[in-house]
Design a protein around this motif. Structure first.
Motif, mmCIF file in Angstrom:
data_model
loop_
_atom_site.group_PDB
_atom_site.id
_atom_site.type_symbol
_atom_site.label_atom_id
_atom_site.label_comp_id
_atom_site.label_asym_id
_atom_site.label_seq_id
_atom_site.Cartn_x
_atom_site.Cartn_y
_atom_site.Cartn_z
ATOM 1 N N THR A 172 40.025 42.991 34.999
ATOM 2 C CA THR A 172 41.029 42.426 35.917
ATOM 3 C C THR A 172 41.258 40.970 35.579
ATOM 4 O OG1 THR A 172 41.685 42.176 38.240
ATOM 5 C CG2 THR A 172 39.354 41.792 37.752
ATOM 6 N N THR A 197 41.627 36.898 37.596
ATOM 7 C CA THR A 197 41.332 36.190 38.856
ATOM 8 C C THR A 197 42.583 35.619 39.531
ATOM 9 O OG1 THR A 197 40.917 34.185 37.602
ATOM 10 C CG2 THR A 197 38.980 35.518 38.177
ATOM 11 N N PHE A 207 49.555 37.303 40.489
ATOM 12 C CA PHE A 207 49.160 38.618 39.973
ATOM 13 C C PHE A 207 50.395 39.529 39.868
ATOM 14 C CE2 PHE A 207 46.634 42.179 39.040
ATOM 15 C CZ PHE A 207 45.342 41.736 38.808
ATOM 16 N N ASP A 256 42.077 44.587 45.914
ATOM 17 C CA ASP A 256 42.572 43.623 44.916
ATOM 18 C C ASP A 256 41.485 43.264 43.909
ATOM 19 O OD1 ASP A 256 40.869 41.927 46.258
ATOM 20 O OD2 ASP A 256 42.417 40.587 47.020
ATOM 21 N N ASN A 257 41.769 42.230 43.123
ATOM 22 C CA ASN A 257 40.826 41.829 42.073
ATOM 23 C C ASN A 257 39.446 41.447 42.640
ATOM 24 O OD1 ASN A 257 42.068 39.625 43.259
ATOM 25 N ND2 ASN A 257 42.669 38.636 41.340
ATOM 26 N N GLN A 314 43.740 46.577 36.546
ATOM 27 C CA GLN A 314 43.672 46.373 38.007
ATOM 28 C C GLN A 314 44.721 47.241 38.701
ATOM 29 O OE1 GLN A 314 41.581 44.132 40.090
ATOM 30 N NE2 GLN A 314 42.461 45.526 41.607
#
Ligand code: FAD
Length: 413
Positions: free
Chosen positions: A50, A52, A58, A77-78, A395
């Protein structure tokens, strides 16, 4: 009534484990004899799981329908993904550009962690089980049929068959056909994040050369269409590497319309033309007694020197002290804008991801359930979602898989 997951890739494994954790009885049908074949080759075998980046950023990094993922990312999520892996004993680290990798640098550990998570919750895995068709009854999934005719009943089916690229990993696009057969729209499938073929002969001489910290800018008929900074690679057909893959997505459209596309590479983006000129002058002073072709060792990698000499039009055997100001400035501008002409994209099977897929308009973003067939949950690359390199595609697959798995379990339990 079981949850059936088609495909033991990123989305399928995440979905299966979470569906089982939520109490569902889950069977994964995978056509290969092992799970996660594509996952194993991601991130050059290190698996960039993934990134950050914050939510807004994102989504921006997912130009193919990133907006569709708001709900899935809100649910998983991440940060959730990193906590999920860390909680299962897989430590992670953050590298340049927010890219997240396992500390071990082994994608095998990511696959093992996911499979063990599934097994711990009682997921049944059936390998060498290529699904041919999803069975329905009155607009609701009823199960699946394998290529050998064997049928499995299920009240929910998670379709996680991946895209159409790197078919040797098992992602051969069968999910698109299965969804189409059920009435879903599959938008045009195109290579996204793909190497580029170029016209110039000299590019072939550089095959194998990798350049770090360069800036590539793509132009379509003199208009800037994309750019990126980082690493690139010359190959026997043209150019590849992270920054080329990223800008390739914006090149597909203009190329398809028959427009001219070129990429200009700035080999020294940290220096202005004036600073670079001073730098070249210093090098020329240092190598004053040498020929021009022997004066560039501090400026370029060895294999690039003959190409730069030839493209500069300055005779290689010219003594450095005789190189004129005008010639030197030609070298400077060549260094700031080494240009290749793009002739075409490499084929879909060489793309890192497939752009296009099951239309997001036909999937409920909160549950990942199909709006056309009840109990069907498309997840991962089979859906018309694609992102840039940097961990965004995995992700996306993990988030969609999580939502599909938990929603399918809620329906069944
Ligand atoms: C070389 C390479 C490197 C990459 N590196 C990264 C990276 O570092 N970070 C990142 O974010 N993304 C990366 N990607 C993209 C990423 O791998 C994909 O986006 C991701 O794997 C998609 O997950 P998925 O679960 O949808 O599909 P997949 O991981 O492709 O899994 C699909 C699974 O379904 C199975 N299957 C297909 N059809 C059937 C069928 N009919 N019956 C049963 N099973 C079936 C396949 O065998 C496969 O196991 C990379 C891709 C490539 C090609």
């Amino acid at each position: 009534m079981k949850v059936i997951v088609i495909g033991a890739g990123a989305a399928g494994l995440m979905a299966a484990g979470h569906a089982a954790a939520a109490g569902a009885e889950v069977t994964v049908l995978e056509k290969n004899d092992v799970p996660g074949k594509k996952l194993l080759i991601t991130g050059k075998g290190r698996c960039n799981i993934t990134n950050t980046a914050e939510l807004q950023e994102f989504i921006k990094q997912i130009p193919g329908n990133g907006q569709f993922l708001y709900s899935a990312l809100n649910q998983f999520d991440n940060n959730n993904l990193i906590r999920f892996f860390n909680g299962l004993g897989l430590s992670t680290k953050v590298e340049r550009g927010g890219r997240v990798f396992p500390v071990s640098d082994r994608s095998r550990d990511v696959v093992d962690t996911l499979v063990n998570f599934c097994l711990a919750h009682g997921v049944e895995f059936i390998y060498s089980a290529p699904v041919e068709e999803i069975l329905t009854e009155n607009g609701h999934v009823a199960g699946v049929r394998l290529k050998n005719g064997r049928e499995y009943e299920g009240g929910a089916v998670i379709l996680a068959t991946g895209g159409s690229s790197y078919p040797a990993t098992g992602s051969t696009g069968e999910g698109y056909r299965m969804a189409e057969k059920l009435g879903h729209t599959v938008t045009a499938l195109k290579p996204a994040l793909v190497p580029l073929e170029t016209a110039e002969e000299w590019v072939r001489d550089l095959q194998g050369l990798s350049l770090k910290n360069v800036e590539a800018t793509a132009y379509s008929q003199d208009r800037k269409i994309a750019g990126d900074f980082g690493e690139m690679l010359f190959t026997h057909f043209g150019v590849s590497g992270p920054i080329i893959l990223t800008i390739s997505r914006s090149i597909a459209g203009p190329l398809e319309k028959g427009r001219e596309v070129s990429i200009t590479i700035d080999l020294k983006p940290a220096l202005s033309p004036e600073q670079l000129d001073s730098r070249v002058q210093r090098d020329f002073a240092k190598f004053a007694k040498k020929q021009f072709c022997n004066s560039l060792n501090d400026l370029f990698p060895r294999s690039l020197i003959p190409v730069m000499v030839s493209l500069s039009g300055i005779p290689g055997d010219k003594p450095v002290h005789q190189v004129t100001r005008e010639e030197r400035q030609r070298l400077v501008s060549l260094t700031k804008s080494l240009t290749v002409t793009v002739t075409k994209l490499r084929p879909l099977n060489e793309a890192i991801v497939t752009s296009g897929g099951i239309s997001v308009k036909e999937i409920n973003p909160r549950t990942m359930e199909s709006k056309i067939v009840k109990g069907l949950y498309p997840a991962g690359e089979v859906v018309d979602v694609d992102g840039f390199t940097g961990g965004f595609n995995l992700q996306a697959a993990f988030s969609m898989g999580y939502v599909a798995g938990t929603s399918a379990a809620n329906r069944q339990v």
